[in-house]
Design an enzyme around this catalytic site. Structure first.
Site, PDB file in Angstrom:
ATOM      1  N   ARG A 152       3.547  -1.780  12.955  1.00  0.00           N
ATOM      2  CA  ARG A 152       4.566  -2.018  13.979  1.00  0.00           C
ATOM      3  C   ARG A 152       4.102  -1.728  15.391  1.00  0.00           C
ATOM      4  NH1 ARG A 152       5.994   1.164  10.175  1.00  0.00           N
ATOM      5  NH2 ARG A 152       6.302   3.045  11.436  1.00  0.00           N
ATOM      6  N   ALA A 195      -2.672  13.768   8.641  1.00  0.00           N
ATOM      7  CA  ALA A 195      -2.494  14.543   9.871  1.00  0.00           C
ATOM      8  C   ALA A 195      -2.081  15.949   9.469  1.00  0.00           C
ATOM      9  CB  ALA A 195      -1.431  13.906  10.763  1.00  0.00           C
ATOM     10  N   LEU A 239       4.844   1.501   6.091  1.00  0.00           N
ATOM     11  CA  LEU A 239       3.436   1.182   5.861  1.00  0.00           C
ATOM     12  C   LEU A 239       3.040  -0.148   6.488  1.00  0.00           C
ATOM     13  CD1 LEU A 239       2.951   2.334   2.142  1.00  0.00           C
ATOM     14  CD2 LEU A 239       2.737   3.668   4.246  1.00  0.00           C
ATOM     15  N   GLU A 258      -2.875   7.127   2.171  1.00  0.00           N
ATOM     16  CA  GLU A 258      -2.015   7.920   3.051  1.00  0.00           C
ATOM     17  C   GLU A 258      -0.982   8.643   2.204  1.00  0.00           C
ATOM     18  OE1 GLU A 258      -0.290   6.472   6.664  1.00  0.00           O
ATOM     19  OE2 GLU A 258      -1.681   4.787   6.725  1.00  0.00           O
ATOM     20  N   HIS A 312     -18.183 -20.245   9.056  1.00  0.00           N
ATOM     21  CA  HIS A 312     -18.999 -19.037   9.110  1.00  0.00           C
ATOM     22  C   HIS A 312     -19.723 -18.935  10.455  1.00  0.00           C
ATOM     23  CE1 HIS A 312     -19.311 -18.401   4.450  1.00  0.00           C
ATOM     24  NE2 HIS A 312     -18.063 -18.419   4.902  1.00  0.00           N
ATOM     25  N   SER A 366      -6.280  14.180  -5.437  1.00  0.00           N
ATOM     26  CA  SER A 366      -6.716  13.512  -6.662  1.00  0.00           C
ATOM     27  C   SER A 366      -7.891  12.575  -6.382  1.00  0.00           C
ATOM     28  CB  SER A 366      -5.547  12.751  -7.295  1.00  0.00           C
ATOM     29  OG  SER A 366      -5.073  11.731  -6.448  1.00  0.00           O
ATOM     30  N   GLU A 415     -22.887 -18.870  11.295  1.00  0.00           N
ATOM     31  CA  GLU A 415     -23.992 -19.798  11.535  1.00  0.00           C
ATOM     32  C   GLU A 415     -23.471 -21.166  11.985  1.00  0.00           C
ATOM     33  OE1 GLU A 415     -25.274 -17.279   7.879  1.00  0.00           O
ATOM     34  OE2 GLU A 415     -23.422 -17.941   8.856  1.00  0.00           O
ATOM     35  N   LEU A 419      -3.799  12.854  -2.266  1.00  0.00           N
ATOM     36  CA  LEU A 419      -5.081  12.867  -1.562  1.00  0.00           C
ATOM     37  C   LEU A 419      -6.116  13.686  -2.325  1.00  0.00           C
ATOM     38  CD1 LEU A 419      -3.696  13.309   2.050  1.00  0.00           C
ATOM     39  CD2 LEU A 419      -5.193  11.432   1.344  1.00  0.00           C
TER      40      LEU A 419
END
Length: 348
Positions: free
Chosen positions: A215, A157, A212, A290, A51, A298, A53, A296
Site C-alpha cells: 500500500r 522489527a 500483506l 513476516e 530478453h 522455526s 539481448e 520465524l
C-alpha cells in the site's frame, strides 16, 4: 577495473532495473560495444517480454556494426524456446563475433547449452567476468535452481530491549503495536513489491489481521500465504478479501475461490518443507517470512533461510514477546530515520 569489468558492471546496473518485474526470470542486462564505445544496451524489463539481448540488439542503430562488436551480458544467453525465442540464436543470426558472459545459468534448460551453441557458431566466448557480483544479483534465481526452493528472507522489527510485541491473546481486540517508524514501513512495502511471495503463521494472522500488500509504494502485491491448520482465521479478515492471490495451507478440505486457494497438507510432517516444495512446484523464486517469534524461529532452527532484515527501534517495552536471535553478525547496518536496520546473510 579492466575494460571487460567496466562493461559487465554496466550490465549489472541495467539488470537490477528488472527487480520486482521479471521474476521468476532472472535479472539480465546487456551492452554491445564497438571500438570501446557502447552502441546498444538493454535489460529484461517485464516477465514474458523481450530478453536483455533482444533489447540491446534492437537498440543498435547501425546493425552492420554488430559483426564487429562485443556483446556483454551478466548471465548466459538462453538456448531454448520459452515465452521468447533463444537469445543465443539471435546473437548468431547477427554474426556478433565476441560474447562476454558474467556467469553460467544453472537452470537445467540452459546450463552451458547457450555457451555451447555460441561456440559451435564460431563465436568467441569468455565466461566469468565479475562472476560473484553476477551471481549475487540473481541470488533468488540461483537459489531456486540449485536448492530447489525459494530464496528465503526473514524480516521482523524489534524494540531496543529485544521484543517484537507485547503478549496478546487471540481473543484480544488490541491492535498490534507499531515498532518501526513510517519510513521503515515504506521500505518494507518496497521489499514486498520485489519478492514473489510472503508468508505468516496462524498466530500473526489471528492477532494482527494483516493485509500483506504494498500500500505504501507503487508495485505488485506478492502472493500472500498463511498456515491455518483448522481454519480458525475469521473469514472477514483481510487475507480472505480476494483482492490479491492468497494461499491457505490447512488440514481441512475446503473449496478454493478466485484469488483464494486452500491447499491441504499433512501436518504430521514438517510443515515448512511442505510449503517450500509447493512453492518450488509453482515456480516461486523468493519468499519473505513476516511471522511471529515461533514462526520465524522455526525457519531459523531448520536452517531454512538465506537473508534476514531486522529493524531495531528506539522504543522499549520492558517485557513482551522476545525477538528471534541470529547467532552471527550482520553484514550491513543502516539508519532509517532513527531505526537501526541490520542485514544478515546466512553463513554456510
Amino acid at each position: 577495473m579492466s575494460t571487460q569489468e567496466k562493461y559487465m558492471k554496466r550490465c549489472l546496473e541495467l539488470a537490477v532495473k528488472g527487480l520486482g518485474h521479471v521474476a521468476p526470470n532472472p535479472m539480465v542486462g546487456c551492452v554491445i560495444v564497438y571500438e570501446d564505445e557502447i552502441i546498444g544496451e538493454g535489460y529484461h524489463e517485464q516477465y514474458g517480454q523481450a530478453h536483455a539481448e533482444v533489447n540491446a540488439i534492437n537498440s543498435v542503430k547501425n546493425k552492420d556494426l554488430l559483426k564487429k562488436s562485443t556483446l556483454y551480458v551478466n548471465l548466459e544467453p538462453c538456448s531454448h524456446f520459452g515465452k521468447t525465442p533463444p537469445c543465443a540464436d539471435l546473437i548468431t543470426e547477427h554474426k556478433i563475433p565476441y560474447v562476454v558472459i558474467g556467469s553460467m545459468d544453472t537452470n537445467s534448460l540452459v546450463s552451458g547449452r547457450g555457451i555451447e551453441k555460441l561456440a559451435k557458431a564460431g563465436i568467441e566466448v569468455k565466461v566469468g567476468i565479475l562472476e560473484e557480483a553476477c551471481k549475487k544479483l540473481n541470488k533468488r534465481f540461483f537459489t531456486f535452481h540449485e536448492k530447489k526452493r525459494p530464496y528465503i528472507i526473514l524480516k521482523w522489527a524489534q524494540t531496543a530491549d529485544g521484543f517484537i510485541d507485547v503478549k496478546r491473546k487471540e481473543e484480544s481486540t488490541s491492535k498490534p503495536i507499531q515498532i518501526s517508524n513510517s519510513d521503515s514501513k515504506k521500505l518494507l512495502h518496497l521489499w514486498r513489491s520485489q519478492e514473489q511471495a510472503i508468508v505468516i503463521g496462524t498466530n500473526t494472522a489471528l492477532l494482527d489481521n494483516p493485509q500483506l500488500t504494498v500500500r505504501e509504494v507503487d508495485g505488485k502485491n506478492p502472493l500472500r500465504i498463511t498456515v491455518d491448520k483448522w481454519l480458525r482465521i475469521p473469514r472477514d479478515f483481510h487475507l480472505f478479501d480476494q483482492s490479491t492471490p492468497t494461499i491457505i495451507f490447512t488440514s481441512v478440505e475446503e473449496p478454493s475461490k478466485s484469488n483464494l486457494e486452500y491447499i491441504k497438507i499433512d501436518f504430521e510432517k514438517p510443515v515448512i518443507p511442505e510449503i517450500l516444495d509447493e512453492l518450488y512446484k509453482r515456480n516461486i523464486h523468493s519468499l519473505m517470512v513476516e511471522g511471529g517469534e515461533l514462526f520465524l524461529n522455526s525457519f531459523i532452527d531448520e536452517g531454512l533461510w538465506d537473508a534476514a532484515r531486522v529493524f531495531i527501534s528506539e522504543k522499549e517495552l520492558g517485557k513482551g514477546v522476545s525477538a528471534p536471535i541470529l547467532k552471527q553478525n550482520p553484514v550491513v547496518r543502516e539508519n532509517i530515520s532513527g531505526d537501526k536496520l541490520l542485514f544478515y546473510l546466512k553463513e554456510s
